[in-house]
Design an enzyme around this catalytic site. Structure first.
Site: not given
Length: 252
Positions: A55, A113
């Site tokens: 994002d 992540y």
């Protein structure tokens, strides 16, 4: 005419000024910048497919994408030249030839992540961390993080109105640690939903601050309601950090 070959690129980028990975209208994205650079280098249009989308504002210490070309590649020359063409906040780390049916997204076995928080002001890392003003209890956050591994439906952590067929993910590991003056969260799964990691981090920090109890994580997940989870952590602290593939897809 030469036969087309497929290559995997290992790239890194600072996401601060990009509107995420995927090409979109009226916004500057990593994919757009990368395709423009590759097209300049090869002097023909080149499109890439990434292993996953990030994002707006999210970074990648490792992102994998693939592209096809009929041109021969001198790898050392290519990496030096393409890094000279690309913006300073994108770098190509390596290039490897793969089987023709290898796919950066669909061949991936797992993705990881990392999320970084600091508790003291530092002007040198502010673009890469969440500067938090309170000290959350890492033991409470890790107690709640373990609960993630007991579930598979994570609709409560997904952005709403997202085009996915299901919300099932297999989380393989999730934990916090204190390292280099930071609180760091590491999570690995077979797939992630849009906004999932930032929503998880925000929820875990709320638990670490005593706003919820660790065992409430069960009820949050089972509710499948995004409003029951915590607010999303800022994008600046999130890094797409690793993608795993089977070694047999590589030709070198």
């Amino acid at each position: 005419m030469s036969e087309s070959k497929r290559y995997f690129l290992d790239i890194s980028y600072k996401g601060t000024r990009f509107h995420g990975w995927q090409i979109q209208e009226n916004a500057f994205t990593v994919q757009e910048a990368l395709e423009a650079g590759l097209s300049t280098y090869f002097r023909t249009p080149i499109s890439v497919m990434g292993s996953g989308r990030t994002d707006t504002g999210v970074h990648a210490s490792m992102q994998i994408c693939h592209f096809d070309t009929e041109q021969e590649i001198d790898r050392e020359k290519f990496i030096r030249a393409i890094n000279g063409i690309l913006p300073k906040d994108i770098s190509i780390n390596s290039i490897r030839e793969v089987k023709a049916d290898a796919h950066a997204r669909f061949s991936a076995k797992s993705r990881s992540y990392d999320y970084r928080m600091i508790l003291q002001k530092s002007p040198f890392v502010e673009d890469y961390v969440w500067r938090h003003y309170f000290n959350p209890d890492i033991s409470r956050m890790n107690e709640a993080a373990k609960i993630l591994l007991e579930h598979t439906d994570f609709e409560c952590f997904s952005k709403v109105h997202t085009a996915v067929k299901h919300f099932r993910c297999e989380i393989k590991s999730a934990h916090w640690e204190q390292k280099d003056g930071e609180l760091q969260f590491h999570i690995t799964a077979n797939r992630f939903l849009r906004g999932m990691v930032r929503a998880i981090v925000g929820t875990l920090v709320d638990i670490g601050l005593g706003k919820m109890e660790p065992e409430e994580m069960h009820q949050i997940i089972e509710s499948r309601d995004r409003k029951k989870a915590g607010k999303s952590a800022p994008a600046c602290g999130l890094f797409f950090s690793r993608i795993e593939y089977s070694e047999d897809i590589y030709l070198d």
